[in-house]
Design an enzyme around this catalytic site. Structure first.
Site, PDB file in Angstrom:
ATOM      1  CB  CYS A 121      12.061  28.092  24.110  1.00 54.83           C
ATOM      2  SG  CYS A 121      12.091  26.866  22.786  1.00 54.83           S
ATOM      3  CG  ASP A 129       7.422  19.112  23.196  1.00 57.11           C
ATOM      4  OD1 ASP A 129       7.984  19.757  22.304  1.00 57.11           O
ATOM      5  OD2 ASP A 129       7.673  19.277  24.401  1.00 57.11           O
ATOM      6  CB  VAL A 132      32.190  20.299  37.082  1.00 57.24           C
ATOM      7  CG1 VAL A 132      31.051  20.281  38.094  1.00 57.24           C
ATOM      8  CG2 VAL A 132      32.965  21.606  37.152  1.00 57.24           C
TER       9      VAL A 132
END
Length: 579
Positions: free
Chosen positions: A2, A91, A276
Site C-alpha cells: 500500500c 495484520d 536479472v
C-alpha cells in the site's frame, strides 16, 4: 504493502485526486480518503493479506489509522494482549487495539516493516506518524506552522507546490558524495523523511519527534548463538512467505539472496526465483551462481534481461519512480527486475538486502576492522562511499556548490555513534544511517512502481539483533566477512557459492558508456540538450571524463558519469530548478 498520504491544518484539498493517481501503482486495488475535522487521511491499497477485510482507514473509539507494510508478529501480539480477531482480518487490525492498551509506544512491540498514521479525534485530530526500526517504508513530511502533510512518496504530498521543487545546487555535491541523500533532510529544503525507529506527533501547531527501541533490541541474547540466528532467520522467512497472492524470491547469485530464496522454497507457493542481468557478455556476470542455487534447491528459475535498446526509456521511468536521486548503478536492473516480477503475476518478492549492513559484509567495513592504522582506514572508508571522487567533484562542480569539509564532519559524526570500536561505529552508520536512504527507500520505490511488495527478512529486529551481541571477530576477520550469515548458509547452499569471492551487484557501466551502446548515445544526446545542471556542473570537465572513459574505461569514471546522468534525468523528470 500500500501507499498513504495525509494533510492536517490546511484547506488545500485540490490535489487529492492527483495524490491518489501518483500513488496508484503502489495501491492499485482500492483507494480511500477519510475527511476529518482538521484534515484528511488517504490510502491506496495493494492487497496482499486480508483480501476481504483489509480496507483502510481502521477506526476504533474515535481513532483512525492507516498503515503501509506488514506486521509479521500480529498473531502473537493478538494472543498476548487479548485482541479479538475475526477470520480474514489483515495484520493492521491489531494497531489501534495495541495503541489503546499500550499508548503511543505500542510500536516497540511490532516486528515488521511499516509506516503508520494514527489520528485521535478526541484530541483535536492529534496525529502520530511511525516508521519501523530501519525505515523500510519511508514517510516523507512537510511541516509549517499549523500545518503538516505526509506521504509515502514526495510527489504525493498534498501541499507539494512548484516552489518546493527548487533545490540547492549543493544537493548535487551531497548526492555525489554519498550516492544518495542520507538522513532526515531530503534534497528538497521543505521536505523531511522520518528516520528509523522514530515517531512524529503533530498537535495542530507543533511537531515533535521521539525515538523508540524495538522490543527485540531490548531483549538481546546473552551471546551469539548460530542456532538461535538460524531459527530467527527461518521464522522471518516463514512470516514473509505468508501471503494470499503469488510470491517469489530474487536471486542474484550472492549468499544473502540465495539463502533467503532457498529457505523460502521450503514454504508452499515460493518455488519461483528471479535473476536479472544485462544483454551481452560481461565479466561481472553472476548468473551461473544464481542458476547453480536454483538447480540445487529445485527452484523455478526466471532469467530477466536488461536489453541495451531499452536503457533510455527505462532510465526515464526509473527516475520518475524515485522520490530522490540515487546513484546506484544497479537501480536500472532493480527497476527492470520488478517489472518482470510484476508481469509474471507476482505481488510479493523476498530479497536479501540488509545482511551486509548489519553483519559486516562490505569490503570497506572489513578494511576498517582489520586495519593497523584506523584513522587512515576510516578516511579510505569515507572515500569509498562516494559516487564521484572528491578530486573530480572539485573540478566538476562550481566551487560555491562543493562542500570540501564533508569528510571531516562525517568522521566526527561516526565517532559519536555507539560502538566500542571504529568497526562497530561503522556498522551502526551503515545499518541505521545509510541502509534506509541509499538502499531500502530505493528498493521500495522501484518495486512499488510495479505493484510488488519487496520483503526484507534481514531487516527485522528479531534477526539483526544477533549482530549486536557478536564480537567483532565473530562478524569479520582477515579471511571472512559477515561470518554469521555464512554459518547459517553452510549446508543450505552449494559449496561453490559459499567459497566464491564476494562481488557487489553492479551495472558494468564503464564498458557501456562507449560508442556502440544505446546508453552512450542517450548520454551524448542528454549532454547536448539544455541541461538543468550545467549552471553548476562544468560541461568541459564532464566531456573530458566521457572521452577518457571511451579509451580507458574505469569503474570510477563510469560511476561518476552515470551519477551525473541520473541526477540530470531525475531533475528533468521531476521539473527541478536550482538556486
Amino acid at each position: 504493502m500500500c501507499r498513504m498520504f495525509g494533510l492536517f491544518g490546511s484547506n488545500k484539498r485540490n490535489k487529492i485526486i492527483e495524490c491518489i493517481e501518483s500513488l496508484k501503482a503502489g495501491g492499485p486495488d482500492e483507494q480511500n480518503v477519510r475527511f476529518l475535522r482538521t484534515g484528511l487521511l488517504g490510502h491506496t491499497r495493494l492487497s496482499i493479506n486480508g483480501l476481504l477485510n483489509g480496507s483502510q482507514p481502521y477506526t476504533l473509539d474515535g481513532r483512525h489509522c492507516i498503515f503501509v507494510g506488514e506486521i509479521y508478529n500480529h498473531k502473537e501480539l493478538s494472543a498476548t494482549y487479548g485482541i479479538t480477531r475475526h477470520p480474514g482480518d489483515a495484520d493492521g487490525s491489531v494497531i489501534l487495539p495495541l495503541f489503546e492498551r499500550l499508548g503511543p509506544r505500542f510500536v516497540e512491540e511490532l516486528d515488521g516493516m511499516f509506516a503508520i498514521a494514527i489520528v485521535d479525534t478526541r484530541q483535536n485530530d492529534k496525529l502520530t506518524l511511525y516508521t519501523d526500526s530501519v525505515a523500510v517504508k519511508p514517510v516523507y513530511y512537510k511541516h509549517s506552522p499549523g500545518c503538516l502533510s505526509f506521504a509515502s512518496e514526495i510527489e504525493a504530498l498534498p501541499d507539494f507546490e512548484k516552489d518546493d521543487r527548487t533545490i540547492q545546487a549543493s544537493g548535487f555535491d551531497t548526492y555525489g558524495t554519498f550516492r544518495a541523500c542520507l538522513g532526515a533532510q531530503t534534497i528538497f529544503p521543505n521536505v523531511k523523511v522520518l528516520e528509523p525507529a522514530t515517531y512524529l506527533t503533530f498537535d495542530g501547531e507543533r511537531a515533535s519527534i521521539d525515538h523508540y527501541v524495538p522490543s527485540p533490541e531490548r531483549s538481546l541474547p546473552e551471546r551469539y548463538d548460530v542456532a538461535a540466528l538460524e531459527a530467527d532467520v527461518s521464522q522471518a522467512v516463514a512470516w514473509m512467505t505468508n501471503a494470499e497472492v503469488p510470491g517469489c524470491s530474487t536471486l542474484s547469485g550472492g549468499i544473502d539472496s540465495s539463502l533467503i530464496a532457498v529457505l523460502a522454497n521450503r514454504h508452499p507457493g515460493m518455488l519461483n526465483a528471479f535473476n536479472v542481468w544485462y544483454e551481452g557478455a560481461w565479466q561481472e556476470d553472476e548468473t551461473a551462481y544464481a542458476k547453480m542455487v536454483a538447480e540445487h534447491a529445485q527452484l523455478r528459475y526466471h532469467q530477466v534481461t536488461v536489453e541495451n535498446d531499452r536503457f533510455p526509456s527505462l532510465i526515464e521511468r526509473m527516475c520518475r519512480a524515485l522520490s530522490q536521486p540515487n546513484a546506484a548503478a544497479h537501480c536500472l536492473s532493480t527497476f527492470r527486475l520488478y517489472e518482470a516480477i510484476s508481469s509474471g503475476g507476482f505481488r510479493v518478492a523476498l530479497v536479501g538486502e540488509g545482511a551486509d549492513d548489519f553483519f559486516g559484509g562490505y569490503d570497506r567495513m572489513v578494511h576498517v576492522a582489520t586495519a593497523f592504522e584506523q584513522e587512515e582506514a576510516l578516511s579510505a572508508y569515507i572515500r569509498d562511499l562516494a559516487a564521484i571522487p572528491s578530486t573530480l567533484r572539485a573540478r566538476l562542480i562550481d566551487p560555491e556548490a562543493v562542500d570540501m569539509q564533508y569528510a571531516m564532519r562525517l568522521k566526527e559524526f561516526i565517532r559519536g555513534l555507539p560502538g566500542s570500536s571504529w568497526f562497530r561505529k561503522i556498522v551502526q552508520f551503515e545499518a541505521k544511517h545509510r541502509l534506509p536512504y541509499y538502499i531500502l527507500h530505493r528498493v521500495d520505490a522501484l518495486s512499488m512502481a510495479h505493484s510488488v511488495e519487496a520483503r526484507v527478512p534481514f531487516c527485522l529486529p528479531s534477526v539483526y539483533r544477533h549482530a549486536a551481541v557478536c564480537e567483532d571477530r565473530q562478524l569479520v576477520n582477515q579471511q571472512a566477512r559477515k561470518r554469521p550469515i555464512y554459518e547459517c548458509a553452510r549446508g543450505v547452499l552449494p559449496s561453490a557459492v559459499l567459497a566464491r569471492r564476494k562481488q557487489p551487484f553492479l551495472l558494468p557501466i564503464a564498458g557501456m558508456l562507449r560508442p556502440g551502446f544505446p546508453i552512450f548515445d542517450y548520454l551524448m544526446d542528454t549532454v547536448r540538450s539544455s541541461c538543468r545542471t550545467f549552471d553548476f556542473v562544468n560541461k568541459d570537465v564532464l566531456l573530458g571524463c566521457i572521452e577518457e572513459n571511451m579509451h580507458r574505461p574505469t569503474t570510477a569514471l563510469g560511476n561518476s558519469i552515470w551519477a551525473w546522468l541520473i541526477f540530470e534525468v531525475w531533475a528533468n523528470e521531476h521539473d527541478i530548478t536550482f538556486r
